[in-house]
Design a protein around this motif. Structure first.
Motif, PDB file in Angstrom:
ATOM      1  N   GLN A  30       1.093   2.832   3.800  1.00  0.00           N
ATOM      2  CA  GLN A  30       1.913   2.406   4.554  1.00  0.00           C
ATOM      3  C   GLN A  30       3.548   2.810   4.104  1.00  0.00           C
ATOM      4  O   GLN A  30       4.117   1.290   4.821  1.00  0.00           O
ATOM      5  N   ASP A  31       3.641   3.259   2.936  1.00  0.00           N
ATOM      6  CA  ASP A  31       5.737   3.607   2.529  1.00  0.00           C
ATOM      7  C   ASP A  31       5.524   4.377   3.662  1.00  0.00           C
ATOM      8  O   ASP A  31       5.244   5.456   3.976  1.00  0.00           O
ATOM      9  N   PRO A  32       6.964   3.693   3.993  1.00  0.00           N
ATOM     10  CA  PRO A  32       7.530   4.849   5.687  1.00  0.00           C
ATOM     11  C   PRO A  32       8.419   5.917   4.983  1.00  0.00           C
ATOM     12  O   PRO A  32       7.633   7.105   5.577  1.00  0.00           O
ATOM     13  N   ASP A  33       8.340   6.262   3.559  1.00  0.00           N
ATOM     14  CA  ASP A  33       8.735   7.346   3.270  1.00  0.00           C
ATOM     15  C   ASP A  33       7.177   8.423   2.930  1.00  0.00           C
ATOM     16  O   ASP A  33       7.609   9.866   3.355  1.00  0.00           O
ATOM     17  N   PHE A  34       6.208   7.346   2.252  1.00  0.00           N
ATOM     18  CA  PHE A  34       5.089   8.320   3.140  1.00  0.00           C
ATOM     19  C   PHE A  34       4.774   8.590   3.920  1.00  0.00           C
ATOM     20  O   PHE A  34       4.572   9.733   4.377  1.00  0.00           O
ATOM     21  N   SER A  64       0.594  -1.845   0.329  1.00  0.00           N
ATOM     22  CA  SER A  64      -0.605   0.014   0.092  1.00  0.00           C
ATOM     23  C   SER A  64       0.478   1.008  -0.076  1.00  0.00           C
ATOM     24  O   SER A  64       1.401   1.196   0.717  1.00  0.00           O
ATOM     25  N   ARG A  65       0.627   2.086  -1.078  1.00  0.00           N
ATOM     26  CA  ARG A  65       0.903   3.149  -1.065  1.00  0.00           C
ATOM     27  C   ARG A  65       1.388   4.346   0.583  1.00  0.00           C
ATOM     28  O   ARG A  65       2.433   4.994   1.197  1.00  0.00           O
ATOM     29  N   ASN A 121       6.539   9.064   6.633  1.00  0.00           N
ATOM     30  CA  ASN A 121       7.040  10.729   6.518  1.00  0.00           C
ATOM     31  C   ASN A 121       6.432  12.026   6.410  1.00  0.00           C
ATOM     32  O   ASN A 121       6.738  12.744   7.160  1.00  0.00           O
ATOM     33  N   GLU A 122       6.512  11.240   5.251  1.00  0.00           N
ATOM     34  CA  GLU A 122       5.936  12.903   4.683  1.00  0.00           C
ATOM     35  C   GLU A 122       5.079  13.398   4.976  1.00  0.00           C
ATOM     36  O   GLU A 122       4.500  14.092   4.739  1.00  0.00           O
ATOM     37  N   HIS A 123       3.401  12.244   5.325  1.00  0.00           N
ATOM     38  CA  HIS A 123       2.127  12.533   5.918  1.00  0.00           C
ATOM     39  C   HIS A 123       1.721  12.150   6.524  1.00  0.00           C
ATOM     40  O   HIS A 123       0.775  11.023   7.239  1.00  0.00           O
ATOM     41  N   PRO A 124       2.175  12.408   8.161  1.00  0.00           N
ATOM     42  CA  PRO A 124       2.115  11.719   9.299  1.00  0.00           C
ATOM     43  C   PRO A 124       1.097  12.190   9.879  1.00  0.00           C
ATOM     44  O   PRO A 124       0.339  10.918  10.046  1.00  0.00           O
ATOM     45  N   SER A 125       0.247  12.815   9.346  1.00  0.00           N
ATOM     46  CA  SER A 125      -0.743  12.984  10.154  1.00  0.00           C
ATOM     47  C   SER A 125      -2.342  12.373   8.780  1.00  0.00           C
ATOM     48  O   SER A 125      -3.067  12.172   9.578  1.00  0.00           O
ATOM     49  N   PHE A 126      -1.601  11.780   8.013  1.00  0.00           N
ATOM     50  CA  PHE A 126      -2.957  11.684   7.408  1.00  0.00           C
ATOM     51  C   PHE A 126      -3.594  10.398   7.511  1.00  0.00           C
ATOM     52  O   PHE A 126      -2.672   9.207   7.526  1.00  0.00           O
ATOM     53  N   HIS A 127      -4.614  10.215   7.487  1.00  0.00           N
ATOM     54  CA  HIS A 127      -5.086   8.991   8.088  1.00  0.00           C
ATOM     55  C   HIS A 127      -6.202   8.300   6.956  1.00  0.00           C
ATOM     56  O   HIS A 127      -6.890   8.336   6.206  1.00  0.00           O
ATOM     57  N   SER A 128      -5.185   7.457   5.733  1.00  0.00           N
ATOM     58  CA  SER A 128      -6.225   6.110   5.038  1.00  0.00           C
ATOM     59  C   SER A 128      -7.278   5.722   5.174  1.00  0.00           C
ATOM     60  O   SER A 128      -7.489   4.781   5.934  1.00  0.00           O
ATOM     61  N   GLY A 149      -3.351  -2.440  -0.227  1.00  0.00           N
ATOM     62  CA  GLY A 149      -2.130  -2.624  -0.945  1.00  0.00           C
ATOM     63  C   GLY A 149      -2.812  -3.404  -1.690  1.00  0.00           C
ATOM     64  O   GLY A 149      -1.889  -4.717  -2.879  1.00  0.00           O
ATOM     65  N   ILE A 150      -4.080  -4.055  -1.687  1.00  0.00           N
ATOM     66  CA  ILE A 150      -4.530  -5.303  -3.196  1.00  0.00           C
ATOM     67  C   ILE A 150      -6.094  -5.604  -3.535  1.00  0.00           C
ATOM     68  O   ILE A 150      -6.711  -5.709  -4.036  1.00  0.00           O
ATOM     69  N   GLY A 151      -6.170  -3.570  -3.642  1.00  0.00           N
ATOM     70  CA  GLY A 151      -7.717  -3.388  -4.219  1.00  0.00           C
ATOM     71  C   GLY A 151      -7.277  -3.526  -4.811  1.00  0.00           C
ATOM     72  O   GLY A 151      -8.913  -4.053  -6.005  1.00  0.00           O
TER      73      GLY A 151
END
Length: 631
Positions: free
Chosen positions: A79-83, A76-77, A85-92, A97-99
């Protein structure tokens, strides 16, 4: 893998819409507060081509994201550690990652158009589930919603896929989207979802002829810590107080249920929030970083701290309504009356008409129920309502016909300065002369749920069965630790509770855990609610050993034994050992197989039964004229 995880083809629509909502929410979170952006999801179905198209004007996907996340199962995009770190408060909403795999439940190839802000439009054509694909840049943005940024999924459905219910499916699951969602069939477009749960509830009630202007109904909304709970209330025609609308008030189709728990506006479950079934008309919507995740199949919510916090918010919203009922009742009725009514209300919430538990988490509901003030406490001067958390550390319960009668009077006396204790003190000085009764908890009208709630925090510290005054006084002290008790509490089988009053057996774990010196010669104490074994005989020791072993054994055997013990104590106070032995031998439940695996044999159990009638304290013996009342 998609077929394994998703056994319902209708979830494909929900999955694609959830992905689109996440992309729009992510894009919106990156904008400055002054920027103008209208997030959109558009669902189109072409009956002739059998083509399903789902579009969003969200972030779109870069080539890197396509290869790292979209085309890799379980990556999943969000759950990527880089994501993170860039968007710490975003909740999807999506995070497995299987949609993409779900698309192949309804089609054999998928076209995906995607475009980032300032980027090029890419077409990804995936020909089969095994990962064969073609990707190229497109010269036009015609398949991108509004032509700026976003993604478009196009699925050509197999002939075997039933499409006639697509509209119903979309309307069932997309309830409170935080953006514009539309659905069109052959060009006829309509809005999907509602701006608020209140609007949704009244839209469904319209089919019952109930309008928002109806003065007998209103909506209660509680929004806290990322959970909004919207519940429908109905004015009780007798008491004129507002109560939760239950499932008996309406006849609603399962396609448009009046209940559910949503995450970011997408319905996950179709039961009353916090319940195992449709109990009350209520919608919960979880949003933001505190929102829990769904399971892989999108059919339920993952357990964890966020799930528990969601349940706390849900239960507290319902109990706020109960608390309001208490306040409204005390405005017109006595505290004793209000307490009795709320005790019934709580019992109805946790159990259905068949006595089955309806709550998803009894532990969390109990935790929240202990916060509301609905229990009556009285002394010589006044009555008041307290929550269980605010109870004094020591309280008394009194069982006596005179005290019960005085409490009945208190139900009709609104003035809180009058108490049952004061009435009895004026009538007889000797009633409480030998007992230092400071705070009395009148529990004559409490239900089984409220009794259990009380037992979870308090335990017996002393008792006095007074034969002269035909009175049983029990002192209860707050437990030092809720999860540690000096007592074993056994639920009595329902078939026994239909014939006798006692619904619990209290077995002390040791002689030192309570003061029973005034009744040490008694075999047991029979109160109006429980049977208390006195630890001064062989039978107590045998029963204690048996029930200690039942944690690892069949609960049905515990039911059978509890059923017998209650009857046995009633009978043995009047009859001899041979009558009880004859009863045991006549029961199918007590064959030799019943005793297999128990720490004692049937013969050892029979030998522990006293040969002669036993001494049992019970107030009922002074008022009963039928010697064989129980057998």
């Amino acid at each position: 893998m998609g077929h394994t995880l998703y056994n319902d083809t209708t979830v494909v629509l929900r999955e694609l819409v959830q992905n689109g909502i996440d992309a729009c929410r992510l894009y919106n979170s990156t904008l400055k507060s002054t920027a103008h952006y209208e997030p959109k999801i558009k669902i189109c179905y072409d009956k002739v081509k059998r083509e399903l198209k789902v579009q969003d004007n969200g972030t779109g996907m870069s080539q890197d994201s396509i290869f790292k996340h979209l085309l890799r199962v379980g990556c999943s995009r969000y759950q990527d550690p880089d994501f993170i770190n860039e968007h710490p408060s975003f909740h999807s909403i999506s995070h497995f990652g299987i949609g993409l795999l779900t698309c192949f439940m309804v089609c054999d190839d998928v076209d995906i158009y995607t475009k980032e802000v300032g980027g090029v439009t890419r077409l990804l054509q995936i020909k089969d589930l095994h990962g064969n694909f073609i990707m190229r840049e497109e010269r036009t943005n015609s398949e991108i919603l509004d032509g700026e940024h976003g993604s478009t999924f196009i699925l050509r459905l197999r002939p075997s896929i039933d499409t006639k219910d697509f509209k119903t499916i979309v309307k069932k699951w997309i309830v409170l989207p935080s953006m514009q969602v539309t659905y069109s069939v052959d060009g006829e477009e309509e809005k999907v979802g509602f701006d608020s749960a209140k609007d949704y509830i009244y839209a469904q009630l319209a089919s019952q002829g109930i309008m928002e202007s109806d003065a007998n109904y209103k909506v209660d909304i509680v929004r806290k810590n990322g959970v909004e709970v919207t519940s429908l209330l109905k004015k009780d025609p007798l008491t004129k107080v507002w109560r939760l609308c239950d499932n008996h008030d309406f006849d609603i189709s399962s396609d448009t249920p009046l209940v559910g728990t949503c995450i970011e506006g997408i319905r996950v479950t179709s039961n009353t929030p916090g319940f195992k079934n449709f109990a009350y008309v209520s919608i919960a919507n979880c949003f933001g970083e505190n929102a829990p995740y769904t399971n892989v199949a999108r059919t339920n919510i993952e357990r964890g701290d966020k799930y528990d916090n969601m349940l706390r918010a849900v239960y507290r919203s319902f109990l706020k309504i109960v608390d309001d009922q208490t306040r409204d009742l005390t405005a017109s009725y006595s505290l004793t009356w209000a307490s009795a009514e709320i005790s019934y209300v709580l019992n109805k919430i946790v159990e259905d008409n068949y006595g089955r538990n309806c709550i998803l988490s009894q532990e969390i509901f109990d935790e929240c129920a202990k916060e509301i003030a609905f229990l009556t406490i009285e002394d010589q001067t006044a009555r008041k309502l307290l929550s269980l958390n605010d109870f004094p550390n020591k309280v008394w319960t009194i069982e006596n016909r005179a005290y019960n009668a005085a409490t009945d009077i208190m139900r009709e006396v609104k003035e809180s300065s009058h108490t049952a204790m004061k009435i009895l003190g004026e009538c007889t000085e000797s009633f409480c002369a030998n007992d230092a009764l400071e705070c009395v908890f009148p529990n004559q009208y409490t239900t089984s749920y409220v009794d259990n709630l009380f037992y979870s925090d308090f335990e017996i510290s002393s008792l006095n069965g007074d034969r002269i005054h035909r009175k049983l006084c029990i002192c209860w002290k707050r437990k030092e630790k809720v999860d540690k008790s000096n007592w074993m509490i056994i639920n009595v089988s329902r078939r026994a509770s239909r014939r006798v009053a006692e619904n619990k057996i209290f077995i002390p774990l040791s002689k030192d855990c309570f003061d029973y010196s005034k009744n040490k010669d008694d075999f047991a104490i029979l109160s109006s609610k429980v049977c208390i074994l006195i630890p001064e005989n062989t039978f107590y020791k045998v029963v204690k050993r048996i029930f200690e072993s039942f944690d690892k054994l069949n609960n049905r055997r515990a039911d059978d034994l509890s059923y017998f013990i209650i009857h046995y104590i009633h009978v043995l106070s009047k009859k001899k050992n041979e009558d009880v032995r004859r009863y045991i031998d006549s029961q199918d439940e007590f064959t030799e197989s019943f005793w297999n695996g128990l720490p004692i044999t049937k013969q050892e159990f029979l030998d522990a039964i006293p040969a002669n009638p036993i001494s049992v304290f019970s107030n009922d013996v002074y008022y009963t004229h039928e010697e064989d009342l129980y057998f």
